[in-house]
Scaffold this motif. Structure first.
Motif, short mmCIF file in Angstrom:
data_model
loop_
_atom_site.label_atom_id
_atom_site.label_comp_id
_atom_site.label_asym_id
_atom_site.label_seq_id
_atom_site.Cartn_x
_atom_site.Cartn_y
_atom_site.Cartn_z
N PHE A 27 0.80 -1.21 0.00
CA PHE A 27 0.00 0.00 0.00
C PHE A 27 0.84 1.27 0.00
CE2 PHE A 27 -2.63 -3.33 1.69
CZ PHE A 27 -3.78 -3.16 0.97
N LYS A 28 0.41 2.20 -0.83
CA LYS A 28 1.00 3.54 -0.84
C LYS A 28 -0.14 4.51 -1.14
CE LYS A 28 2.22 3.38 -5.69
NZ LYS A 28 3.21 3.55 -6.72
N SER A 29 0.01 5.71 -0.69
CA SER A 29 -1.01 6.73 -0.93
C SER A 29 -1.19 6.92 -2.43
CB SER A 29 -0.59 8.04 -0.26
OG SER A 29 -1.61 8.99 -0.42
N GLY A 30 -2.43 6.91 -2.88
CA GLY A 30 -2.74 7.09 -4.29
C GLY A 30 -2.92 5.79 -5.05
N ALA A 31 -2.57 4.65 -4.44
CA ALA A 31 -2.69 3.35 -5.12
C ALA A 31 -4.15 3.04 -5.44
CB ALA A 31 -2.10 2.25 -4.25
N ILE A 32 -4.35 2.39 -6.58
CA ILE A 32 -5.69 1.99 -7.00
C ILE A 32 -5.97 0.57 -6.53
CG2 ILE A 32 -7.18 1.51 -8.99
CD1 ILE A 32 -6.71 4.50 -8.55
N ILE A 33 -7.14 0.36 -5.96
CA ILE A 33 -7.57 -0.93 -5.44
C ILE A 33 -8.84 -1.33 -6.19
CG2 ILE A 33 -8.38 -2.17 -3.38
CD1 ILE A 33 -5.58 -1.07 -3.00
N VAL A 58 -4.94 -8.42 -1.83
CA VAL A 58 -4.11 -7.86 -0.76
C VAL A 58 -4.84 -7.72 0.56
CG1 VAL A 58 -2.51 -6.63 -2.28
CG2 VAL A 58 -4.63 -5.52 -1.57
N GLY A 59 -6.12 -8.01 0.59
CA GLY A 59 -6.88 -7.88 1.83
C GLY A 59 -8.36 -7.79 1.56
N TYR A 60 -9.07 -7.30 2.55
CA TYR A 60 -10.52 -7.17 2.48
C TYR A 60 -10.97 -5.82 3.02
CZ TYR A 60 -11.04 -12.13 1.48
OH TYR A 60 -10.99 -13.36 0.88
N VAL A 61 -12.17 -5.41 2.64
CA VAL A 61 -12.80 -4.24 3.24
C VAL A 61 -13.27 -4.67 4.63
CG1 VAL A 61 -14.70 -2.59 3.09
CG2 VAL A 61 -13.52 -3.31 1.00
N ALA A 62 -12.92 -3.90 5.63
CA ALA A 62 -13.28 -4.23 7.01
C ALA A 62 -14.80 -4.29 7.16
CB ALA A 62 -12.70 -3.19 7.96
N ASN A 63 -15.27 -5.24 8.00
CA ASN A 63 -16.71 -5.42 8.16
C ASN A 63 -17.10 -5.66 9.62
OD1 ASN A 63 -19.26 -5.42 7.07
ND2 ASN A 63 -19.29 -7.59 6.65
N SER A 64 -16.25 -5.28 10.54
CA SER A 64 -16.52 -5.47 11.95
C SER A 64 -16.40 -4.14 12.68
CB SER A 64 -15.52 -6.47 12.53
OG SER A 64 -15.54 -6.46 13.93
N VAL A 65 -17.22 -3.97 13.69
CA VAL A 65 -17.17 -2.74 14.48
C VAL A 65 -15.76 -2.50 15.01
CG1 VAL A 65 -18.08 -1.62 16.56
CG2 VAL A 65 -19.59 -2.97 15.13
N SER A 66 -15.06 -3.56 15.32
CA SER A 66 -13.72 -3.42 15.89
C SER A 66 -12.64 -3.16 14.83
CB SER A 66 -13.35 -4.66 16.70
OG SER A 66 -13.33 -5.79 15.86
N THR A 67 -12.95 -3.32 13.54
CA THR A 67 -11.92 -3.13 12.51
C THR A 67 -12.20 -1.98 11.56
OG1 THR A 67 -12.98 -4.77 11.07
CG2 THR A 67 -11.23 -5.56 12.53
N VAL A 68 -13.42 -1.46 11.55
CA VAL A 68 -13.76 -0.34 10.66
C VAL A 68 -13.33 0.97 11.34
CG1 VAL A 68 -15.62 0.94 9.53
CG2 VAL A 68 -15.70 -1.56 9.63
N ALA A 69 -12.49 1.72 10.67
CA ALA A 69 -12.02 3.00 11.22
C ALA A 69 -13.18 3.99 11.28
CB ALA A 69 -10.89 3.56 10.36
N LYS A 70 -13.13 4.85 12.27
CA LYS A 70 -14.16 5.87 12.45
C LYS A 70 -14.27 6.73 11.19
CE LYS A 70 -15.78 9.33 15.64
NZ LYS A 70 -15.58 9.97 16.93
N GLY A 71 -15.48 6.93 10.72
CA GLY A 71 -15.72 7.72 9.51
C GLY A 71 -15.76 6.91 8.24
N CYS A 72 -15.51 5.61 8.36
CA CYS A 72 -15.53 4.72 7.19
C CYS A 72 -16.79 3.86 7.19
CB CYS A 72 -14.32 3.79 7.21
SG CYS A 72 -12.75 4.64 6.97
N MET A 73 -17.15 3.38 6.01
CA MET A 73 -18.27 2.46 5.88
C MET A 73 -17.74 1.03 5.95
SD MET A 73 -20.68 3.93 2.86
CE MET A 73 -22.35 4.07 3.41
#
Length: 124
Positions: A27-33, A58-73
């Motif tokens: 991961f780097k800033s600006g990378a396309i996923i 490379v991973g997954y979109v977080a789907n748990s209250v404990s893993t989703v950063a504040k302000g994210c879906m």
């Protein structure tokens, strides 16, 4: 691929589960996923896999209250709103997660105009 522009505001998602793949290194800033629904995931029926050029999954979109950063879906909130082949762009990186913004139609089209964009290599 049809890219339906449902996004009217900035939608951020948390990317995690890196340890199963390549860790945080790709991961780097600006990378396309590329976002792809993982319909065969036995642990999470709303799993959205993340793919990058050169690395594959490379991973997954977080789907748990404990893993989703504040302000994210969470993946569950985004799952029914996107089609396979939607894209996001990494905006922030921490030691354990990356935050990405789902591209709007205009941003997607702008990426398509850039011949150097990884979007060309990730599109079906």
């Amino acid at each position: 691929m049809e890219y339906v522009d449902w996004i009217e505001k900035e939608i951020f998602i948390t990317l995690n589960a890196f340890s199963m793949f390549h860790g945080i290194k790709p991961f780097k800033s600006g990378a396309i996923i590329k976002l792809t629904k993982d319909t065969e995931n036995t642990y999470d029926p709303e799993a959205i896999a993340c793919e990058m050029r050169y690395f594959g999954r490379v991973g997954y979109v977080a789907n748990s209250v404990s893993t989703v950063a504040k302000g994210c879906m969470s993946a569950g909130r985004v799952y029914d709103k996107i089609e396979d082949g939607y894209f996001a762009q990494v905006k922030f990186i921490t030691k354990s997660e990356a935050i990405a913004k789902i591209l709007t139609m205009d941003e997607y089209l702008e990426e398509l105009e850039n011949p150097e964009s990884d979007i060309h290599y990730l599109s079906d």
